[in-house]
Design a protein around this motif. Structure first.
Motif, PDB file in Angstrom:
ATOM      1  N   UNK A   1       0.677   1.343 -16.697  1.00 23.52           N
ATOM      2  CA  UNK A   1       1.455   0.246 -16.099  1.00 23.52           C
ATOM      3  C   UNK A   1       2.948   0.518 -16.261  1.00 23.52           C
ATOM      4  N   UNK A   2       3.730   0.402 -15.148  1.00 27.78           N
ATOM      5  CA  UNK A   2       5.164   0.689 -15.193  1.00 27.78           C
ATOM      6  C   UNK A   2       5.915  -0.400 -15.936  1.00 27.78           C
ATOM      7  N   UNK A   3       6.865   0.037 -16.783  1.00 26.13           N
ATOM      8  CA  UNK A   3       7.685  -0.937 -17.483  1.00 26.13           C
ATOM      9  C   UNK A   3       9.131  -0.861 -17.027  1.00 26.13           C
ATOM     10  N   UNK A   4       9.353  -0.315 -15.830  1.00 29.68           N
ATOM     11  CA  UNK A   4      10.696  -0.291 -15.272  1.00 29.68           C
ATOM     12  C   UNK A   4      11.038  -1.666 -14.708  1.00 29.68           C
ATOM     13  N   UNK A   5      12.220  -2.135 -15.057  1.00 28.20           N
ATOM     14  CA  UNK A   5      12.620  -3.448 -14.541  1.00 28.20           C
ATOM     15  C   UNK A   5      13.020  -3.357 -13.069  1.00 28.20           C
ATOM     16  N   UNK A   6      13.776  -2.311 -12.716  1.00 25.94           N
ATOM     17  CA  UNK A   6      14.220  -2.147 -11.341  1.00 25.94           C
ATOM     18  C   UNK A   6      13.370  -1.067 -10.675  1.00 25.94           C
ATOM     19  N   UNK A   7      12.813  -1.386  -9.539  1.00 29.13           N
ATOM     20  CA  UNK A   7      11.989  -0.420  -8.830  1.00 29.13           C
ATOM     21  C   UNK A   7      12.058  -0.687  -7.334  1.00 29.13           C
ATOM     22  N   UNK A   8      11.659   0.311  -6.554  1.00 25.58           N
ATOM     23  CA  UNK A   8      11.619   0.142  -5.114  1.00 25.58           C
ATOM     24  C   UNK A   8      10.527  -0.849  -4.733  1.00 25.58           C
ATOM     25  N   UNK A   9      10.830  -1.689  -3.770  1.00 29.17           N
ATOM     26  CA  UNK A   9       9.869  -2.698  -3.338  1.00 29.17           C
ATOM     27  C   UNK A   9       8.581  -2.042  -2.851  1.00 29.17           C
ATOM     28  N   UNK A  10       7.435  -2.430  -3.387  1.00 27.72           N
ATOM     29  CA  UNK A  10       6.171  -1.836  -2.953  1.00 27.72           C
ATOM     30  C   UNK A  10       5.923  -2.095  -1.474  1.00 27.72           C
ATOM     31  N   UNK A  11       5.239  -1.151  -0.846  1.00 26.46           N
ATOM     32  CA  UNK A  11       4.941  -1.302   0.579  1.00 26.46           C
ATOM     33  C   UNK A  11       3.854  -2.358   0.793  1.00 26.46           C
ATOM     34  N   UNK A  12       4.187  -3.375   1.579  1.00 29.48           N
ATOM     35  CA  UNK A  12       3.242  -4.426   1.922  1.00 29.48           C
ATOM     36  C   UNK A  12       3.322  -4.736   3.415  1.00 29.48           C
ATOM     37  N   UNK A  13       3.431  -3.677   4.188  1.00 30.93           N
ATOM     38  CA  UNK A  13       3.578  -3.851   5.630  1.00 30.93           C
ATOM     39  C   UNK A  13       5.004  -3.561   6.068  1.00 30.93           C
ATOM     40  N   UNK A  14       5.236  -3.552   7.390  1.00 31.58           N
ATOM     41  CA  UNK A  14       6.540  -3.164   7.928  1.00 31.58           C
ATOM     42  C   UNK A  14       7.658  -4.114   7.521  1.00 31.58           C
ATOM     43  N   UNK A  15       7.318  -5.328   7.092  1.00 32.56           N
ATOM     44  CA  UNK A  15       8.355  -6.279   6.684  1.00 32.56           C
ATOM     45  C   UNK A  15       9.046  -5.844   5.389  1.00 32.56           C
ATOM     46  N   UNK A  16       8.447  -4.917   4.666  1.00 25.83           N
ATOM     47  CA  UNK A  16       9.027  -4.432   3.412  1.00 25.83           C
ATOM     48  C   UNK A  16       9.761  -3.109   3.597  1.00 25.83           C
ATOM     49  N   UNK A  17       9.873  -2.643   4.832  1.00 24.80           N
ATOM     50  CA  UNK A  17      10.637  -1.430   5.125  1.00 24.80           C
ATOM     51  C   UNK A  17      11.674  -1.775   6.180  1.00 24.80           C
ATOM     52  N   UNK A  18      12.891  -1.301   5.938  1.00 27.53           N
ATOM     53  CA  UNK A  18      14.039  -1.780   6.700  1.00 27.53           C
ATOM     54  C   UNK A  18      14.791  -0.620   7.346  1.00 27.53           C
ATOM     55  N   UNK A  19      15.833  -0.954   8.110  1.00 23.42           N
ATOM     56  CA  UNK A  19      16.678   0.057   8.743  1.00 23.42           C
ATOM     57  C   UNK A  19      17.591   0.687   7.701  1.00 23.42           C
ATOM     58  N   UNK A  20      17.622   2.009   7.671  1.00 23.11           N
ATOM     59  CA  UNK A  20      18.448   2.713   6.691  1.00 23.11           C
ATOM     60  C   UNK A  20      19.929   2.507   7.018  1.00 23.11           C
TER      61      UNK A  20
END
Length: 268
Positions: A1-20
């Protein structure tokens, strides 16, 4: 289990991926989140999925370095850090395009749709002066294509934005698809680390007296420089472009006026 406080938002569909914010490709950008929900990062803190052609990666560490006042939210009332540990990659060293390649593109303006439009609106001589001043290139990627080279204050070529315009209206060609790409992508350069700069940034060190005016569109910077020559016009290349501490350095100790597009005023 990750104990990093800051992490990239997990993929949960296209709404979680944005324009670079760097390469402006859609649905390829993951933003950093605070798993404790106490820090809300700006929209440009994240990583592009295109590791080789773009390589944009603005980490929480970089964000806190650029915004030290935001670190206050990382500590509790006893002064102890709330961050257990954070895995952060160092920012990549920027890559550059060969100068000769850029120079070779500064021709064939009679085949450049943007030049044709400007020549009709402003006159042949004035249009040519703008093309030479801003070092506008011509590409064969699509017939009539314009290259907006991003050249920094040390005359290093960061990349070039390739765009197609209608020669009669001056508007971007968006059908049957949006005709926009990048020189570093077309060249397929291995391990190219993109670090954008302002379009027209190379002019900043040449013109020390004029106040600097910033707009989003490269075409707007060209036209505005003709009608309002009392300013030195440069372009961010988009709503999110170039507004990071390491890219704003050339503006230090200069008078700057912002001209955001509609809907971007509060953000800018």
């Amino acid at each position: 289990m990750s104990d990093y406080r800051f992490k990239l938002e997990p993929y949960k569909g296209i709404s979680t991926r944005h324009t670079c914010p760097a390469c402006e490709r859609p649905r390829c950008f993951a933003r950093y989140i605070d798993t404790e929900g106490k820090i809300q990062f700006p929209e440009n803190v994240g990583r592009c999925d295109h590791e080789h052609s773009c390589s944009y990666h603005y980490t929480p560490k970089g964000y806190f370095a650029d915004n030290p006042e935001e670190k206050k939210g990382l500590f509790n009332s006893d002064g102890y850090t709330l961050v257990k540990r954070t895995k952060i990659s160092p920012p990549p060293t920027p890559s550059f395009i060969e100068q000769d390649l850029m120079e070779q593109s500064l021709q064939s303006y009679e085949q450049n749709n943007l030049y044709i439009f400007l020549a009709h609106q402003l006159g042949v001589e004035q249009a040519m002066n703008l093309m030479r001043l801003y070092r506008i290139g011509t590409s064969k990627h699509w017939d009539g294509t314009t290259i907006f080279w991003q050249i920094d204050t040390r005359n290093r070529v960061r990349t070039g934005k390739v765009m197609l315009y209608n020669p009669e209206t001056g508007k971007r060609v968006k059908t049957p698809f949006n005709h926009v790409t990048w020189i570093h992508s077309l060249l397929r350069l291995p391990q190219f680390n993109l670090r954008q700069c302002f379009f027209g940034e190379n002019l900043i060190s040449q013109e020390m007296q004029k106040p600097i005016a910033i707009v989003e569109s490269e075409k707007t910077a060209l036209i505005a420089s003709f009608y309002l020559p009392q300013y030195l016009w440069i372009a961010s290349g988009g709503k999110n472009g170039c507004f990071r501490a390491n890219t704003l350095t050339p503006l230090l100790k200069r008078q700057v006026v912002l001209f955001p597009d509609l809907g971007a005023t509060d953000y800018w």
